[in-house]
Write an enzyme that holds these catalytic residues in place. Structure first.
Site, short mmCIF file in Angstrom:
data_model
loop_
_atom_site.label_atom_id
_atom_site.label_comp_id
_atom_site.label_asym_id
_atom_site.label_seq_id
_atom_site.Cartn_x
_atom_site.Cartn_y
_atom_site.Cartn_z
N ASP A 188 5.96 2.11 2.22
CA ASP A 188 4.89 0.99 2.49
C ASP A 188 4.29 1.34 3.77
O ASP A 188 4.57 1.46 4.76
CB ASP A 188 5.87 -0.06 2.63
CG ASP A 188 4.84 -1.41 2.73
OD1 ASP A 188 3.73 -1.23 3.20
OD2 ASP A 188 5.50 -2.56 2.61
N HIS A 189 3.08 1.74 3.62
CA HIS A 189 2.10 2.29 4.95
C HIS A 189 1.91 1.02 5.78
O HIS A 189 1.35 1.41 6.75
CB HIS A 189 0.82 2.67 4.33
CG HIS A 189 0.25 3.83 5.11
ND1 HIS A 189 0.72 4.07 6.46
CD2 HIS A 189 -0.85 4.93 4.71
CE1 HIS A 189 -0.11 5.08 6.95
NE2 HIS A 189 -0.76 5.47 5.93
N ARG A 190 2.20 -0.07 5.19
CA ARG A 190 2.07 -1.21 6.46
C ARG A 190 3.12 -1.07 7.63
O ARG A 190 2.88 -1.43 8.55
CB ARG A 190 2.33 -2.67 5.66
CG ARG A 190 1.14 -2.86 4.78
CD ARG A 190 1.28 -4.19 3.85
NE ARG A 190 2.75 -4.15 3.32
CZ ARG A 190 3.39 -5.07 2.59
NH1 ARG A 190 2.73 -6.48 2.84
NH2 ARG A 190 4.66 -4.83 2.17
N ILE A 232 5.01 2.10 7.47
CA ILE A 232 5.63 3.38 7.78
C ILE A 232 4.26 4.34 8.02
O ILE A 232 3.49 4.17 7.04
CB ILE A 232 6.60 4.15 6.95
CG1 ILE A 232 7.68 3.41 7.15
CG2 ILE A 232 6.77 5.75 7.05
CD1 ILE A 232 8.83 3.58 5.98
N PRO A 263 0.83 -1.12 0.14
CA PRO A 263 0.08 -0.01 0.03
C PRO A 263 0.88 0.98 0.35
O PRO A 263 1.51 1.54 0.97
CB PRO A 263 -0.85 -0.23 1.29
CG PRO A 263 -0.21 -1.08 2.24
CD PRO A 263 0.99 -1.71 1.21
#
Ligand code: CAO
Length: 436
Positions: free
Chosen positions: A408-410, A412, A232
């Site tokens: 990567d929003h998982r 950060i 994501p």
């Protein structure tokens, strides 16, 4: 006529790997880069391409043999004594073995965005594990067919020995899927349920030419698709005032000529990124493949995207935090030269923690780079522009460098990224900080 031996290039490991498939037989004509054999290690399957074009005289290995880097695999008769030998190619990973391990599985190494490397042991196709979690075996021709038809191999049941998948298994699967979809009147979905783009006969609309993808193009295609689907992405924009940096570079011109090393903004960005990774270690993590842990890296290796005639490659500069700007400038030149001459080995493209993709020499005001998973962030660099900047009393002309950070929003959060990016921009805007 000349006889040439083809051997296994550096596999990046001293361990023996198994020969699991022979792709050619004595008497066959082979082209440069055509696969000769398929190897399988504990972690991945990989094809070994031919370095020469000619007729196969003999294969010096058989299925089940254990081989190492340097083992001779074939004798090939070439057309003339003038060698047509290509640079030693990287082996081409074709599949990750995904049997569930007892202990937490190792994190898949960063793939060169190409050979990207993608080349790193990241698979060229998405992990293909049968639903029961056992290891999946399929040769290159089967994988090629599956890719052409948009089939996920993990969904196909193998009928060969040890459940090995055959081309017939893939065709049978497609037939079943099509008849099932026809019966319920909907278009089939492929992969992770994503509807396939229907094939188009472009020739109906005008002249067309079909051009094959290079090996690097194929690895890039697969790595990008995998990252795009799995990660994501969020992208942030910022600008760094590099007026002082550019003045410094201009002052260093004579030194650069004397040392024969060019210091482009990229060397400074590498240093600034290394400092940012050290101060903000969340960016120097990977999500563990078990989904339950982070892997915190204690080293700082940074990949640089290099545009080459064969496609995109991402060689990795090791221990950037421990190197000076001259070392980094020299290494950028050396690795990009190796990339452009097809001389990078898989080991040159492994182990990256973070990637910088610089289009600064080409132009553009910004772009959204795709994270080179399992890394968690990538910096995009665009062309420096002179802009009026308000200094509190007046607008003054300043050289502004547009930067983008995708992450990567998982792993950060936006606030983490804000802190990391602000730090990085401050470092590059005031190069005195780079020595701290
Ligand atoms: N703004 C303005 N000028 C820039 C700049 C920037 N951000 N970055 C570099 N330049 C200048 C350099 O200073 C150099 O100028 P001089 O020759 O006058 O000194 C010139 O542009 C050429 O630089 P370079 O390309 O030789 O060197 P580099 O260190 O900037 O980049 C490399 C090296 C290997 C990253 C680059 O050549 C390259 O391949 N870039 C493409 C990467 C890519 O394709 N990314 C996309 C990946 S996703 O599809």
């Amino acid at each position: 006529m000349a006889k040439q031996s083809v051997s296994i290039p550096d596999l990046g490991t001293d361990d023996a790997v198994d020969v699991i498939e022979l792709c050619v037989k004595p008497g066959d004509e082979v082209a440069v880069e055509q696969s000769l054999v398929v190897l399988e290690s504990a972690k991945a399957s990989m094809e070994v391409p031919s370095t020469v074009a000619g007729r196969v005289i003999a294969l010096t290995v058989k299925v089940g043999d254990k081989v190492h880097s340097g083992t001779v695999i074939a004798e090939i008769e070439t057309a003339s004594s003038a060698t047509t030998e290509a640079p030693a190619p990287a082996v081409v990973p074709v599949a990750e073995k995904t049997a569930a391990p007892a202990a937490p599985a190792p994190v898949v190494e960063a793939a060169p965005v190409v050979a990207a490397p993608l080349a790193d042991s990241a698979p060229a196709v998405a992990p293909a594990a049968p639903k029961d979690g056992s290891v999946l075996y399929a040769g290159p021709a089967v994988r090629k067919l599956a890719r052409e038809l948009g089939v996920e191999l993990r969904d196909v049941t193998g009928s060969g020995p040890r459940g090995r998948l055959t081309q017939d298994d893939v065709r049978r699967y497609v037939k079943q899927l099509v008849s099932k979809m026809a019966s319920i009147g909907t278009a089939p979905a492929v992969g992770s349920g994503i509807p396939a783009i229907p094939p188009v006969d472009f020739a109906k609309f005008g002249a067309v030419e079909t051009l094959p993808l290079t090996r690097i193009d194929k690895i890039t295609r697969d790595n990008m698709h995998r990252s795009w689907l799995n990660v994501p992405h969020v992208t942030q924009w910022d600008e760094a005032d590099i007026t002082d940096l550019e003045d410094f570079r201009a002052d260093m011109k004579a030194d650069m000529e004397k040392r024969k090393i060019k210091l482009t903004p990229l060397a400074f960005l590498l240093k600034a990124s290394a400092n940012a990774l050290r101060e903000h270690p969340k960016f120097n993590r990977s999500l563990h493949s078990d989904g339950e842990n982070f892997v915190q890296k204690q080293y700082i290796h940074i990949g640089i995207a290099v545009d080459t005639p064969m496609g995109l490659m991402v060689p990795v500069i090791r221990d950037v935090d421990k190197k000076g700007l001259w070392d980094l400038g020299a290494e950028i030149a050396q690795l990009s030269d190796k990339a452009r001459h097809g001389k990078l080995m898989p080991t040159d493209m492994q182990g990256g923690c973070f990637t910088i993709s610089s289009l600064g020499a080409l132009g553009g005001q910004g772009f959204t780079p795709i994270v080179n998973a399992p890394e968690v962030a990538i910096l995009g660099v665009s062309k420096t522009q002179m802009k009026p900047v308000w200094d509190g009393a007046a607008f003054v002309p300043r050289k502004m460098l547009p930067l983008t950070l995708s992450y990567d929003h998982r792993v950060i959060n936006g606030a983490d990224a804000g802190r990391f990016f602000t730090f990085l921009v401050e470092e590059i805007s005031d190069i005195r900080r780079l020595v701290l």
